[in-house]
Design a protein around this motif. Structure first.
Motif, short mmCIF file in Angstrom:
data_model
loop_
_atom_site.label_atom_id
_atom_site.label_comp_id
_atom_site.label_asym_id
_atom_site.label_seq_id
_atom_site.Cartn_x
_atom_site.Cartn_y
_atom_site.Cartn_z
N ASP A 1 -6.67 1.83 0.40
CA ASP A 1 -7.36 0.97 1.37
C ASP A 1 -8.52 1.74 1.99
O ASP A 1 -8.36 2.45 2.97
CB ASP A 1 -6.41 0.54 2.49
CG ASP A 1 -5.36 -0.41 1.97
OD1 ASP A 1 -5.47 -0.82 0.80
OD2 ASP A 1 -4.45 -0.75 2.73
N GLY B 1 -4.71 -3.53 8.26
CA GLY B 1 -3.67 -3.45 7.25
C GLY B 1 -3.84 -4.44 6.13
O GLY B 1 -2.89 -4.84 5.48
N GLN C 1 -2.18 5.36 2.60
CA GLN C 1 -2.95 4.17 2.23
C GLN C 1 -4.22 4.57 1.49
O GLN C 1 -5.32 4.22 1.86
CB GLN C 1 -3.28 3.34 3.46
CG GLN C 1 -2.07 3.09 4.32
CD GLN C 1 -1.63 1.66 4.31
OE1 GLN C 1 -2.43 0.75 4.37
NE2 GLN C 1 -0.34 1.43 4.22
N THR D 1 -5.99 -5.40 2.50
CA THR D 1 -6.86 -4.88 1.47
C THR D 1 -7.83 -5.98 1.13
O THR D 1 -7.43 -7.07 0.78
CB THR D 1 -6.03 -4.51 0.24
OG1 THR D 1 -4.95 -3.72 0.69
CG2 THR D 1 -6.85 -3.75 -0.76
N SER E 1 0.83 -1.22 0.00
CA SER E 1 0.00 0.00 0.00
C SER E 1 0.85 1.26 0.00
O SER E 1 0.53 2.24 -0.67
CB SER E 1 -0.93 0.03 1.21
OG SER E 1 -1.74 -1.12 1.22
MG MG Z 1 -1.99 -2.84 2.36
#
Ligand code: MG
Ligand code: GDP
Length: 597
Positions: A44, A53, A41, A55, A20
């Motif tokens: 996301d 954390g 991020q 996706t 990310s």
């Molecule tokens: Mg990620």
């Protein structure tokens, strides 16, 4: 855009290796998003994704890059979901692009999910550019990682690019490599439309949004398109690309990736992997290999407060709108009341759904033990799928039972190997392979999925102090000696605690469960037998002795307030009790009993 100036790619990595962050840098370096809108991020979107954390759904961004050769390119990045539960969706999005950046954390090296994801990329015939990340950290060791990539994955690491997604070092080289080392897409703009449905989701304003990759032909606003899987026809209302915000375009041609909306009501009507073509003069054959993901792990979800059942129903219906791989049907349990039997792609998927129900819809839930899908072969020659151990038919009619097996790949530092082998062995595993890459071992095991869905990840993490990485794929069904174990409290079966177990492990599981329940169920005025049984035969037993004393007796003498407090506490505890025959079982007892250790 002409095909020669398009590059489509994805980023594959083990979790936390920097996928990310690298995507953020690529977006930033190309000024795709004004600096003031840049946040970490970017791709996301969902809260849970951010927190954990991971996706979950594929996200996409179109980047315009002015390369050093003076030409402008359109780069489409599809960010694939990073977890094994979503393997089918990963494999689909891989087929929508021509190349991959293989990101490896140069302080960590190759991990199990690096392997699983890169094999998907190799399967999809991708050109792969290795990118070694986190070179700003002192522990970074590029040559060791390069060796691993060559030894373990078997791809050439000589052209690997060393970067820091954090500081931005090496990002320009990555962009140049995308342009010069990844192939341009191919396709025929004059051929009938053939587009792949890469992903879809529900947007409260737009309805269902469909992410597409055009292979041949062109699509534009107001076109009438057919989804070949079920033959439904829709008219395109809106067509555009992600930058990463939606931006309308006139049309999408071969090699391009974008979205359409077409007044589609449910995500369920848009199957990932489906082929989209024009209603008239459409393509004849759909894209190959359509194979939607199916739930493999089932569990019951019940509201802690039975008055919240209708709220739970609403919440589940809303969630299902946006998650076609999640299935549900109503279930009633004598112990837990009304709830739903739900199917998931795997344990993470289960956790994500449960989390969202609790958090976004504010419903406290009881989750029953996750179970896999068994194939039950009856003596009359028929076969039925078993999603809930409570529904297991009487053994006299059953010929044999098959369970799903997985191929698990575990990477672990040497020093923990012994513990990992023991864990796999304890879980009825069959070792398939054991190799080394430096001081890390890679073990491959054939394991029953039902031994993994309980607490395998947790056990693996704890015996390796978090240093092992794990990945699996479902291999198929195999016959084994599997039976339904019931738990009887005061001679009444508690359906929510029924489980399928291997016959050889039944006594152990049964004993553990009875012992646990003995501690969890409060004593009553009478003696309560707690038993584990297989088809009427008791295999383990504990007895909860009767309560003799007043609960307040242990408060000495005249401390009235303390006495009152204790009684109040007891009353509050009562609310969360489940009446079961003559026995009251606190709801925590179910939750704790269902956790294995
Ligand atoms: Mg990620
Ligand atoms: P993902 O799970 O692969 O998407 O990984 P993330 O991009 O979320 O990164 C995981 C963690 O590593 C985050 O805390 C990042 O800030 C950190 N990280 C990513 N790239 C770098 C890097 O180049 N250097 C350092 N020091 N940290 C990084």
């Amino acid at each position: 855009t002409d095909l020669a100036h398009i590059r489509n790619f994805s980023i594959v990595a083990h979790i936390d290796h920097g996928k990310s962050t690298l995507a953020d840098r690529l977006i930033q370096a190309t000024n795709t998003v004004p600096d003031r809108d840049m946040k970490e991020q970017l791709l996301d979107a969902m809260d849970i994704e951010r927190e954990r954390g991971i996706t979950i759904k594929a996200n996409t961004v179109r980047i315009e890059y002015d390369a050093l050769d003076g030409q402008s390119y359109v780069l489409n990045l599809i960010d694939t979901p990073g977890h094994v539960d979503f393997a089918y969706e990963v494999s689909r999005s891989m087929r929508a692009v021509e190349g991959s950046l293989l990101v490896v954390d140069s302080t960590q090296g190759v991990e199990a999910q690096t392997l699983a994801n890169v094999y998907q990329a190799i399967d999809a015939d991708h050109e792969i550019v290795p990118v070694f990340n986190k070179i700003d950290l002192p522990a970074s060791d590029i040559s060791r990682v390069a060796e691993q990539v060559e030894d373990v994955i078997g791809i050439d690491a000589s052209g690997a690019i060393a970067v820091s997604a954090k500081t931005g070092e090496g990002i320009r080289e990555v962009l140049e490599a995308i342009v010069h080392r990844l192939p341009a897409p191919t396709g025929d703009a004059d051929a009938p439309l053939k587009a792949m449905l890469v992903d879809s989701w529900y947007d409260p304003y737009l309805g269902v949004v469909v992410l597409v990759r055009v292979m041949d032909g062109k699509m534009k606003k107001n076109d009438r398109v057919m989804f070949m899987q079920n033959g439904t026809v829709h008219q395109i209302d809106k067509i555009g690309v992600f930058r990463p915000k939606m931006q309308d375009v006139k049309e999408l041609g071969p090699g391009e990736i974008g979205f359409i909306t077409a007044s589609i009501k449910q995500v369920r009507d848009t199957k990932v992997g489906d082929t989209i073509t024009h209603e008239k003069k459409g393509c004849e054959k759909p894209l190959p290999g359509f194979n939607p993901s199916i739930p493999v792990v089932f569990c019951g979800l019940f509201p802690v407060d039975s008055a919240e059942f209708e709220d739970l129903r609403d919440a589940i219906e809303k969630l299902a709108l946006n998650d076609a791989s999640f299935s549900y049907e109503m279930e009633t349990s004598a112990a837990l009341g009304f709830g739903f039997r739900c199917g998931f792609l795997g344990l993470l998927h289960l956790e994500v759904v449960r989390d969202r129900l609790e958090r976004e819809y504010d419903i406290e839930l009881i989750t029953t033990a996750p179970s896999v899908v068994y194939n039950i072969y009856m003596k009359d020659g028929t076969m039925q799928e078993l999603h809930n151990p409570a529904d297991m038919p009487d053994l006299t009619y059953v010929d044999h039972v098959e369970e799903p097996r997985i191929k698990a790949t575990i990477m672990v530092p040497d020093e923990f190997l012994g513990d990992v082998l023991k864990l796999c062995q304890d879980r009825r595993g069959i070792q398939l392979d054991l190799t080394y890459a430096g001081s890390r071992a890679m073990v491959v095991y054939d394991l029953p999925l039902n031994e993994v869905v309980f607490d395998f990840y947790d056990r693996l993490k704890s015996v390796t102090k978090g240093y092992a990485s794990f990945d699996y794929s479902i291999e198929g069904y195999r016959q084994d000696n599997l039976v339904k174990m019931q738990i009887l409290v005061n001679d009444e079966p508690v359906d929510a605690l029924s489980m399928m177990v291997h016959r050889d492990r039944a006594e152990m599981r049964g004993r553990a469960m009875c012992e646990k329940l003995k501690d969890l169920i409060p004593r009553h005025m009478f003696k309560i037998p707690i038993q584990a049984a297989i088809g009427g035969k008791v295999i383990a037993r504990e007895t909860l002795s009767a309560l003799r004393k007043d609960v307040t007796a242990k408060c000495y003498g005249g401390d009235a307030t303390r006495k009152k407090k204790l009684l109040e506490k007891q009353k509050a505890g009562k609310k969360k009790m489940r009446q079961f025959g003559k026995v009251e079982i606190p709801q925590e007892a179910f939750i704790s009993a269902l956790k294995m250790d």
